[in-house]
Write a protein that holds these residues in place. Structure first.
Motif, PDB file in Angstrom:
ATOM      1  N   ARG A 191       0.862  -1.185   0.000  1.00 53.48           N
ATOM      2  CA  ARG A 191       0.000   0.000   0.000  1.00 53.48           C
ATOM      3  C   ARG A 191       0.897   1.233   0.000  1.00 53.48           C
ATOM      4  O   ARG A 191       1.502   1.596   1.008  1.00 53.48           O
ATOM      5  N   LEU A 192       0.988   1.866  -1.142  1.00 54.86           N
ATOM      6  CA  LEU A 192       1.898   2.984  -1.345  1.00 54.86           C
ATOM      7  C   LEU A 192       1.144   4.301  -1.194  1.00 54.86           C
ATOM      8  O   LEU A 192       0.119   4.518  -1.833  1.00 54.86           O
ATOM      9  N   LEU A 193       1.658   5.158  -0.345  1.00 51.40           N
ATOM     10  CA  LEU A 193       1.060   6.470  -0.119  1.00 51.40           C
ATOM     11  C   LEU A 193       1.796   7.500  -0.959  1.00 51.40           C
ATOM     12  O   LEU A 193       3.025   7.615  -0.877  1.00 51.40           O
ATOM     13  N   LEU A 194       1.054   8.261  -1.752  1.00 51.38           N
ATOM     14  CA  LEU A 194       1.652   9.232  -2.667  1.00 51.38           C
ATOM     15  C   LEU A 194       0.961  10.576  -2.567  1.00 51.38           C
ATOM     16  O   LEU A 194      -0.192  10.675  -2.119  1.00 51.38           O
ATOM     17  N   LEU A 195       1.646  11.616  -2.998  1.00 46.65           N
ATOM     18  CA  LEU A 195       1.012  12.918  -3.130  1.00 46.65           C
ATOM     19  C   LEU A 195      -0.056  12.871  -4.208  1.00 46.65           C
ATOM     20  O   LEU A 195       0.012  12.065  -5.140  1.00 46.65           O
ATOM     21  N   GLU A 196      -1.025  13.753  -4.104  1.00 47.30           N
ATOM     22  CA  GLU A 196      -2.098  13.788  -5.086  1.00 47.30           C
ATOM     23  C   GLU A 196      -1.575  14.240  -6.442  1.00 47.30           C
ATOM     24  O   GLU A 196      -0.472  14.782  -6.559  1.00 47.30           O
ATOM     25  N   GLU A 197      -2.368  14.020  -7.469  1.00 50.69           N
ATOM     26  CA  GLU A 197      -1.950  14.330  -8.833  1.00 50.69           C
ATOM     27  C   GLU A 197      -1.610  15.807  -8.988  1.00 50.69           C
ATOM     28  O   GLU A 197      -2.221  16.669  -8.379  1.00 50.69           O
ATOM     29  N   GLY A 198      -0.625  16.074  -9.838  1.00 46.72           N
ATOM     30  CA  GLY A 198      -0.155  17.438 -10.066  1.00 46.72           C
ATOM     31  C   GLY A 198       1.211  17.689  -9.474  1.00 46.72           C
ATOM     32  O   GLY A 198       1.921  18.593  -9.913  1.00 46.72           O
ATOM     33  N   HIS A 199       1.597  16.887  -8.477  1.00 46.11           N
ATOM     34  CA  HIS A 199       2.928  17.016  -7.870  1.00 46.11           C
ATOM     35  C   HIS A 199       3.932  16.197  -8.672  1.00 46.11           C
ATOM     36  O   HIS A 199       3.714  15.007  -8.919  1.00 46.11           O
ATOM     37  N   CYS A 200       5.042  16.820  -9.059  1.00 46.10           N
ATOM     38  CA  CYS A 200       6.049  16.098  -9.828  1.00 46.10           C
ATOM     39  C   CYS A 200       6.669  14.974  -9.004  1.00 46.10           C
ATOM     40  O   CYS A 200       7.077  13.941  -9.554  1.00 46.10           O
ATOM     41  N   PHE A 201       6.733  15.140  -7.674  1.00 47.71           N
ATOM     42  CA  PHE A 201       7.317  14.088  -6.837  1.00 47.71           C
ATOM     43  C   PHE A 201       6.496  12.811  -6.919  1.00 47.71           C
ATOM     44  O   PHE A 201       7.044  11.705  -6.820  1.00 47.71           O
ATOM     45  N   ARG A 202       5.200  12.933  -7.076  1.00 48.46           N
ATOM     46  CA  ARG A 202       4.340  11.751  -7.242  1.00 48.46           C
ATOM     47  C   ARG A 202       4.773  10.963  -8.473  1.00 48.46           C
ATOM     48  O   ARG A 202       4.934   9.737  -8.417  1.00 48.46           O
ATOM     49  N   GLU A 203       4.973  11.660  -9.593  1.00 46.77           N
ATOM     50  CA  GLU A 203       5.347  10.983 -10.832  1.00 46.77           C
ATOM     51  C   GLU A 203       6.721  10.340 -10.709  1.00 46.77           C
ATOM     52  O   GLU A 203       6.963   9.262 -11.263  1.00 46.77           O
ATOM     53  N   GLN A 204       7.631  10.985  -9.986  1.00 51.82           N
ATOM     54  CA  GLN A 204       8.964  10.418  -9.804  1.00 51.82           C
ATOM     55  C   GLN A 204       8.902   9.140  -8.980  1.00 51.82           C
ATOM     56  O   GLN A 204       9.587   8.162  -9.269  1.00 51.82           O
ATOM     57  N   ALA A 205       8.067   9.130  -7.952  1.00 56.88           N
ATOM     58  CA  ALA A 205       7.914   7.929  -7.120  1.00 56.88           C
ATOM     59  C   ALA A 205       7.276   6.794  -7.913  1.00 56.88           C
ATOM     60  O   ALA A 205       7.704   5.637  -7.828  1.00 56.88           O
ATOM     61  N   LEU A 206       6.249   7.113  -8.693  1.00 55.93           N
ATOM     62  CA  LEU A 206       5.601   6.086  -9.519  1.00 55.93           C
ATOM     63  C   LEU A 206       6.579   5.506 -10.529  1.00 55.93           C
ATOM     64  O   LEU A 206       6.590   4.301 -10.784  1.00 55.93           O
ATOM     65  N   SER A 207       7.416   6.375 -11.101  1.00 62.07           N
ATOM     66  CA  SER A 207       8.389   5.910 -12.090  1.00 62.07           C
ATOM     67  C   SER A 207       9.391   4.960 -11.452  1.00 62.07           C
ATOM     68  O   SER A 207       9.735   3.914 -12.026  1.00 62.07           O
ATOM     69  N   PHE A 208       9.881   5.293 -10.252  1.00 64.68           N
ATOM     70  CA  PHE A 208      10.842   4.424  -9.582  1.00 64.68           C
ATOM     71  C   PHE A 208      10.227   3.063  -9.273  1.00 64.68           C
ATOM     72  O   PHE A 208      10.880   2.023  -9.427  1.00 64.68           O
ATOM     73  N   CYS A 209       8.983   3.060  -8.840  1.00 71.31           N
ATOM     74  CA  CYS A 209       8.308   1.805  -8.490  1.00 71.31           C
ATOM     75  C   CYS A 209       7.767   1.076  -9.723  1.00 71.31           C
ATOM     76  O   CYS A 209       7.176  -0.001  -9.589  1.00 71.31           O
ATOM     77  N   LYS A 210       7.951   1.684 -10.893  1.00 69.15           N
ATOM     78  CA  LYS A 210       7.468   1.108 -12.156  1.00 69.15           C
ATOM     79  C   LYS A 210       5.965   0.843 -12.103  1.00 69.15           C
ATOM     80  O   LYS A 210       5.475  -0.228 -12.470  1.00 69.15           O
ATOM     81  N   ILE A 211       5.264   1.846 -11.593  1.00 70.99           N
ATOM     82  CA  ILE A 211       3.810   1.766 -11.515  1.00 70.99           C
ATOM     83  C   ILE A 211       3.227   2.709 -12.555  1.00 70.99           C
ATOM     84  O   ILE A 211       3.500   3.918 -12.540  1.00 70.99           O
ATOM     85  N   GLY A 212       2.426   2.196 -13.438  1.00 65.38           N
ATOM     86  CA  GLY A 212       1.788   3.006 -14.463  1.00 65.38           C
ATOM     87  C   GLY A 212       0.404   3.454 -14.035  1.00 65.38           C
ATOM     88  O   GLY A 212      -0.091   3.081 -12.977  1.00 65.38           O
ATOM     89  N   PRO A 213      -0.266   4.254 -14.858  1.00 68.68           N
ATOM     90  CA  PRO A 213      -1.593   4.754 -14.519  1.00 68.68           C
ATOM     91  C   PRO A 213      -2.644   3.664 -14.414  1.00 68.68           C
ATOM     92  O   PRO A 213      -3.720   3.878 -13.881  1.00 68.68           O
ATOM     93  N   ALA A 214      -2.333   2.473 -14.930  1.00 66.55           N
ATOM     94  CA  ALA A 214      -3.317   1.386 -14.903  1.00 66.55           C
ATOM     95  C   ALA A 214      -3.284   0.594 -13.598  1.00 66.55           C
ATOM     96  O   ALA A 214      -4.008  -0.368 -13.436  1.00 66.55           O
ATOM     97  N   ARG A 215      -2.415   0.997 -12.618  1.00 66.38           N
ATOM     98  CA  ARG A 215      -2.307   0.246 -11.349  1.00 66.38           C
ATOM     99  C   ARG A 215      -2.567   1.161 -10.147  1.00 66.38           C
ATOM    100  O   ARG A 215      -1.705   1.370  -9.309  1.00 66.38           O
ATOM    101  N   PRO A 216      -3.771   1.733 -10.019  1.00 68.45           N
ATOM    102  CA  PRO A 216      -4.044   2.616  -8.890  1.00 68.45           C
ATOM    103  C   PRO A 216      -4.596   1.890  -7.666  1.00 68.45           C
ATOM    104  O   PRO A 216      -4.958   2.519  -6.690  1.00 68.45           O
ATOM    105  N   ARG A 217      -4.700   0.548  -7.705  1.00 65.82           N
ATOM    106  CA  ARG A 217      -5.476  -0.211  -6.720  1.00 65.82           C
ATOM    107  C   ARG A 217      -5.022   0.045  -5.282  1.00 65.82           C
ATOM    108  O   ARG A 217      -5.814   0.318  -4.409  1.00 65.82           O
ATOM    109  N   GLU A 218      -3.728  -0.088  -4.994  1.00 65.81           N
ATOM    110  CA  GLU A 218      -3.249   0.016  -3.619  1.00 65.81           C
ATOM    111  C   GLU A 218      -2.565   1.347  -3.340  1.00 65.81           C
ATOM    112  O   GLU A 218      -1.735   1.441  -2.449  1.00 65.81           O
ATOM    113  N   ILE A 219      -2.901   2.351  -4.125  1.00 66.51           N
ATOM    114  CA  ILE A 219      -2.294   3.668  -3.926  1.00 66.51           C
ATOM    115  C   ILE A 219      -3.271   4.565  -3.175  1.00 66.51           C
ATOM    116  O   ILE A 219      -4.445   4.651  -3.511  1.00 66.51           O
TER     117      ILE A 219
END
Length: 304
Positions: A191-219
């Motif tokens: 269960r990964l906790l992330l900043l809401e959309e619009g924050h560049c740090f969110r995209e950087q974290a998703l990229s590192f974890c190799k999580i794409g937009p199609a995997r929002p289930r446990e976020i």
């Protein structure tokens, strides 16, 4: 249209930006009736309405939207004339309008302001904290002189200058601190906790974890890094935060901090400003002050 004044254009720009007469009047340091009268005179001079007025707010008319674009260009050019004059005299930096993203501001800004006050005696500093897209827009419109953001921004009209790189760390419950650091592929199943959309740090974290937009289930999402860390402390999940946030955000939360094995996730922090600004030399001096602030902060963190 011989009677247009810069003062009227600044009043118009303030009302177009704020959408309310009261807030625009406060920003311009005049009374609301005086602002309303100036806008009315401007519309009469132009022969066309600039705003649609309602009880709660005002909105730009189609003509007003076109007019606003030209006004911003004019005001930016006027401001840059003043900057050009100061730069040609070799004057010290008198005013600096700084933009900064929320995942940097609470941690680095106090040190930056302190160092800038020491470097540029008597400087007037104005700070705007918001997300990168908004900062880029306000830079282009001349409302900011520079911004501190995560690079790259990749905007052709802006100069980018790298300042430093910083790593991300893993935040887990305090009792999980001795457990092995999970592989980044394993993070996708947690269960990964992330900043809401619009924050560049969110995209950087998703990229590192190799999580794409199609995997929002446990976020799960939060509005700030502080919220995310407190949620981790409550046992809700895990999160990533930038290293500079650790001393502040872990003081009051029962969490543990772990570093990832190489290659570690990281981001590049830099400064951006308009290519056209005559303040480029002074802004490079500002960049050196920001570098010093970041280095001092990292030394304190390493020593602590």
């Amino acid at each position: 249209m011989k009677n247009l004044t810069l003062k009227q254009l600044r009043y118009f720009e303030a009302l177009a930006r704020d959408g309310r007469f009261r807030r625009a009047a406060e920003a311009c340091a005049i009374s609301q009736p005086a602002l309303s009268m100036q806008i009315k005179e401007l519309e009469q001079e132009l022969g066309s309405e600039l705003f649609e007025r309602s009880a709660r707010e005002v909105k730009l008319t189609p003509f007003g939207q076109t007019f606003a674009l030209r006004v911003r260009d004019i005001l930016r050019a006027v401001d840059e004339l003043g900057e050009l004059a100061r730069a040609s005299r070799g004057s010290l930096l008198a005013r600096l309008r700084i933009g900064i993203i929320p995942t940097i501001a609470p941690y680095l800004l106090p040190a930056i302001i302190n160092d800038l006050n020491q470097t540029f005696a008597g400087i007037q500093i104005e700070v705007r904290e918001t997300q990168t897209a908004k900062l880029v827009q306000e830079l282009a419109q001349g409302q900011l002189d520079m911004a501190i953001v995560a690079l790259p921004v990749s905007e052709p009209s802006l100069t980018e200058l790298e300042l430093f790189r910083e790593e991300f760390v893993l935040v887990r419950r305090q009792e999980d601190g001795n457990k092995p650091v999970p592989e980044r592929e394993a993070l996708r199943e947690m269960r990964l906790l992330l900043l809401e959309e619009g924050h560049c740090f969110r995209e950087q974290a998703l990229s590192f974890c190799k999580i794409g937009p199609a995997r929002p289930r446990e976020i799960m999402e939060g509005s700030s890094l502080s919220t995310l860390v407190q949620m981790v402390g409550a046992g809700i999940g895990i999160t990533l935060i930038p290293e500079m946030a650790v001393p502040v955000e872990t003081r009051s939360a029962p969490v543990s901090i772990s570093r990832f094995p190489s290659p570690q996730p990281s981001r590049t922090i830099g400064m951006v400003w308009r290519n056209s600004t005559p303040m480029a030399r002074q802004l490079r001096e500002v960049a050196e002050a920001v570098r010093r602030s970041a280095e001092t902060m990292r030394e304190r963190y390493a020593g602590g």
